[in-house]
Design a protein around this motif. Sequence first.
Motif, PDB file in Angstrom:
ATOM      1  N   MET A 256      -8.224   8.678  -0.073  1.00  0.00           N
ATOM      2  CA  MET A 256      -9.109   9.361   0.605  1.00  0.00           C
ATOM      3  C   MET A 256      -9.942  10.448  -0.155  1.00  0.00           C
ATOM      4  O   MET A 256      -9.662  11.220  -1.034  1.00  0.00           O
ATOM      5  CB  MET A 256      -8.611  10.215   1.651  1.00  0.00           C
ATOM      6  CG  MET A 256      -7.523   9.473   2.811  1.00  0.00           C
ATOM      7  SD  MET A 256      -8.754   8.315   3.734  1.00  0.00           S
ATOM      8  CE  MET A 256      -9.590  10.080   4.667  1.00  0.00           C
ATOM      9  N   GLY A 257     -11.136  10.417  -0.122  1.00  0.00           N
ATOM     10  CA  GLY A 257     -12.137  11.215  -1.237  1.00  0.00           C
ATOM     11  C   GLY A 257     -11.963  12.762  -0.894  1.00  0.00           C
ATOM     12  O   GLY A 257     -12.353  13.428  -1.546  1.00  0.00           O
TER      13      GLY A 257
ATOM     14  N   GLY B 163     -13.130   4.385   2.072  1.00  0.00           N
ATOM     15  CA  GLY B 163     -13.497   4.073   3.521  1.00  0.00           C
ATOM     16  C   GLY B 163     -12.209   4.915   4.305  1.00  0.00           C
ATOM     17  O   GLY B 163     -11.965   5.722   4.229  1.00  0.00           O
ATOM     18  N   HIS B 164     -11.776   3.751   4.992  1.00  0.00           N
ATOM     19  CA  HIS B 164     -10.683   4.105   5.921  1.00  0.00           C
ATOM     20  C   HIS B 164      -9.311   4.302   5.059  1.00  0.00           C
ATOM     21  O   HIS B 164      -9.337   3.787   4.060  1.00  0.00           O
ATOM     22  CB  HIS B 164     -10.505   2.916   6.777  1.00  0.00           C
ATOM     23  CG  HIS B 164      -9.455   3.266   8.057  1.00  0.00           C
ATOM     24  ND1 HIS B 164      -7.908   3.020   7.732  1.00  0.00           N
ATOM     25  CD2 HIS B 164      -9.608   3.690   9.316  1.00  0.00           C
ATOM     26  CE1 HIS B 164      -7.318   3.512   8.960  1.00  0.00           C
ATOM     27  NE2 HIS B 164      -8.484   3.766   9.960  1.00  0.00           N
TER      28      HIS B 164
ATOM     29  N   SER C  63      -1.637   8.399   4.972  1.00  0.00           N
ATOM     30  CA  SER C  63      -2.189   7.344   4.795  1.00  0.00           C
ATOM     31  C   SER C  63      -1.095   6.179   4.488  1.00  0.00           C
ATOM     32  O   SER C  63      -1.228   5.008   4.848  1.00  0.00           O
ATOM     33  CB  SER C  63      -3.137   7.339   3.710  1.00  0.00           C
ATOM     34  OG  SER C  63      -4.267   7.841   3.973  1.00  0.00           O
ATOM     35  N   LEU C  64      -0.244   6.536   3.915  1.00  0.00           N
ATOM     36  CA  LEU C  64       0.915   5.685   3.398  1.00  0.00           C
ATOM     37  C   LEU C  64       1.650   5.258   5.069  1.00  0.00           C
ATOM     38  O   LEU C  64       2.199   3.792   4.839  1.00  0.00           O
ATOM     39  CB  LEU C  64       2.196   6.204   2.865  1.00  0.00           C
ATOM     40  CG  LEU C  64       3.283   5.378   2.248  1.00  0.00           C
ATOM     41  CD1 LEU C  64       2.363   4.630   1.008  1.00  0.00           C
ATOM     42  CD2 LEU C  64       4.265   6.093   1.587  1.00  0.00           C
TER      43      LEU C  64
ATOM     44  N   GLU D 255      -0.153   3.633   7.258  1.00  0.00           N
ATOM     45  CA  GLU D 255      -1.052   2.609   7.691  1.00  0.00           C
ATOM     46  C   GLU D 255      -0.497   1.434   7.346  1.00  0.00           C
ATOM     47  O   GLU D 255       0.048   1.057   6.599  1.00  0.00           O
ATOM     48  CB  GLU D 255      -2.418   2.729   7.022  1.00  0.00           C
ATOM     49  CG  GLU D 255      -3.032   4.016   7.292  1.00  0.00           C
ATOM     50  CD  GLU D 255      -3.835   4.020   8.485  1.00  0.00           C
ATOM     51  OE1 GLU D 255      -3.909   3.016   9.246  1.00  0.00           O
ATOM     52  OE2 GLU D 255      -4.024   5.245   9.003  1.00  0.00           O
ATOM     53  N   GLY D 256      -0.662   0.294   8.522  1.00  0.00           N
ATOM     54  CA  GLY D 256      -0.033  -0.843   8.385  1.00  0.00           C
ATOM     55  C   GLY D 256      -0.680  -1.671   7.003  1.00  0.00           C
ATOM     56  O   GLY D 256       0.099  -2.306   6.398  1.00  0.00           O
ATOM     57  N   MET D 257      -1.826  -1.500   6.548  1.00  0.00           N
ATOM     58  CA  MET D 257      -2.366  -2.042   5.377  1.00  0.00           C
ATOM     59  C   MET D 257      -1.666  -1.623   4.186  1.00  0.00           C
ATOM     60  O   MET D 257      -1.462  -2.464   3.059  1.00  0.00           O
ATOM     61  CB  MET D 257      -3.938  -2.174   5.209  1.00  0.00           C
ATOM     62  CG  MET D 257      -4.493  -2.741   3.891  1.00  0.00           C
ATOM     63  SD  MET D 257      -6.320  -2.441   3.973  1.00  0.00           S
ATOM     64  CE  MET D 257      -6.831  -3.568   5.257  1.00  0.00           C
ATOM     65  N   ALA D 258      -1.411  -0.239   4.113  1.00  0.00           N
ATOM     66  CA  ALA D 258      -0.777   0.364   3.071  1.00  0.00           C
ATOM     67  C   ALA D 258       0.658  -0.095   3.037  1.00  0.00           C
ATOM     68  O   ALA D 258       1.143  -0.703   1.685  1.00  0.00           O
ATOM     69  CB  ALA D 258      -0.600   1.954   3.284  1.00  0.00           C
ATOM     70  N   LEU D 259       1.422  -0.399   3.980  1.00  0.00           N
ATOM     71  CA  LEU D 259       2.551  -0.790   3.990  1.00  0.00           C
ATOM     72  C   LEU D 259       2.731  -2.262   3.565  1.00  0.00           C
ATOM     73  O   LEU D 259       3.563  -2.794   2.952  1.00  0.00           O
ATOM     74  CB  LEU D 259       3.438  -0.713   5.358  1.00  0.00           C
ATOM     75  CG  LEU D 259       3.631   0.843   5.641  1.00  0.00           C
ATOM     76  CD1 LEU D 259       4.101   0.782   7.152  1.00  0.00           C
ATOM     77  CD2 LEU D 259       4.596   1.515   4.832  1.00  0.00           C
ATOM     78  N   GLU D 260       1.880  -3.194   3.916  1.00  0.00           N
ATOM     79  CA  GLU D 260       1.711  -4.462   3.688  1.00  0.00           C
ATOM     80  C   GLU D 260       1.674  -4.563   1.881  1.00  0.00           C
ATOM     81  O   GLU D 260       1.963  -5.395   1.626  1.00  0.00           O
ATOM     82  CB  GLU D 260       0.634  -5.229   4.241  1.00  0.00           C
ATOM     83  CG  GLU D 260       0.372  -6.646   4.050  1.00  0.00           C
ATOM     84  CD  GLU D 260      -0.746  -7.427   4.875  1.00  0.00           C
ATOM     85  OE1 GLU D 260      -0.786  -8.432   4.820  1.00  0.00           O
ATOM     86  OE2 GLU D 260      -1.265  -6.538   5.850  1.00  0.00           O
ATOM     87  N   ALA D 261       0.516  -3.471   1.527  1.00  0.00           N
ATOM     88  CA  ALA D 261       0.215  -3.833   0.025  1.00  0.00           C
ATOM     89  C   ALA D 261       1.404  -3.372  -0.546  1.00  0.00           C
ATOM     90  O   ALA D 261       1.788  -3.912  -1.822  1.00  0.00           O
ATOM     91  CB  ALA D 261      -0.849  -2.907  -0.255  1.00  0.00           C
ATOM     92  N   LEU D 262       2.224  -2.184  -0.101  1.00  0.00           N
ATOM     93  CA  LEU D 262       3.438  -1.900  -0.896  1.00  0.00           C
ATOM     94  C   LEU D 262       4.279  -3.250  -1.277  1.00  0.00           C
ATOM     95  O   LEU D 262       4.714  -3.391  -2.163  1.00  0.00           O
ATOM     96  CB  LEU D 262       4.133  -0.733  -0.253  1.00  0.00           C
ATOM     97  CG  LEU D 262       3.671   0.618  -0.377  1.00  0.00           C
ATOM     98  CD1 LEU D 262       4.743   1.510   0.437  1.00  0.00           C
ATOM     99  CD2 LEU D 262       3.915   1.009  -1.831  1.00  0.00           C
ATOM    100  N   ASN D 263       4.710  -3.857  -0.090  1.00  0.00           N
ATOM    101  CA  ASN D 263       5.533  -5.109  -0.022  1.00  0.00           C
ATOM    102  C   ASN D 263       4.726  -6.034  -0.848  1.00  0.00           C
ATOM    103  O   ASN D 263       5.505  -6.744  -1.637  1.00  0.00           O
ATOM    104  CB  ASN D 263       5.496  -5.629   1.379  1.00  0.00           C
ATOM    105  CG  ASN D 263       6.476  -6.705   1.540  1.00  0.00           C
ATOM    106  OD1 ASN D 263       7.623  -6.456   1.201  1.00  0.00           O
ATOM    107  ND2 ASN D 263       6.119  -7.894   1.717  1.00  0.00           N
TER     108      ASN D 263
END
Length: 282
Positions: A71-72, A115-116, A148-149, A151-159
């Motif tokens: 996040m900026g 962005g988001h 932000s952690l 967020e679904g995309m963040a959790l998917e990326a962690l995995n």
Amino acid sequence: MGYLDQIARPADLKALNVAQLAALAREIREELIGTISGLGGHLASSLGAVELCLALHYAYNAPEDQLVWDMGYQAFTHKLITGRRAQFKTLKQYKGLTGFNNKDESPAYDLFTTGHGGTVLSTALGLAMARDQERARRHVVAIIGDASLGEGMALEALNHIGHLKTNVVVVLNDNRMSISQPIGGLSRYLNRLITNPGYNRIRKDVEKLVRKLPHGTALVRLGKKMEESVKGLLTPGMVFEELGFRYVGPIDGHNLRELISTLKNLKQMSGPILLHVSTLKG
């Protein structure tokens, strides 16, 4: 002339000692408050991340090393020390600086336009995979907030990062609104220990030796389970360990000496690492 006047790029930070960096942090907070209180906008997140930003740029070598922010709003310090201080008074004004990381403002230091929330871990994984394809040696660091952690995309990326076992450092900037507090002196001691290059070298040597013994592989598995169990009692990071990360933290996100020392130690380690940094928002 203040210290901030001497910083045209992140490499200039390396000429300062820790006391001077602390003085620079105070100057940056004055600059942020003076500018944003007049122009409006998000202030608290960047105020809480000043030391973290300085420590990251002090320990790593951007733009060779790639630092990406989720996040900026937490990266205004990043703008100030990457050649945009003269334009900072135009923040969020017509034809001025944007309120987020923007590749059109600084292609070298803002690799992506923010962005988001929650997207940075996927971004970092892409950068790391490209680096590995090139067989390059640069570091990739993603800075993400605790909100932000989730967020679904963040959790998917962690995995995904944990599954690929690639070299990525995730810095979790926890402003004390979601994730548990640091747990005393023993936890801090263990964090210093598990990021120490000597400890990790000995750990690998012992593992190689044990594997040569009868039932060595089973003994190694048992040793790792014991290590994780002890850390699980003392730190809140077992979920990250289960995802394949080496968890470090929580550490004080306003202690420059501890931040810099920990980040430099992390540079010597391999695989996915999550550094949990506790900051005070605002």
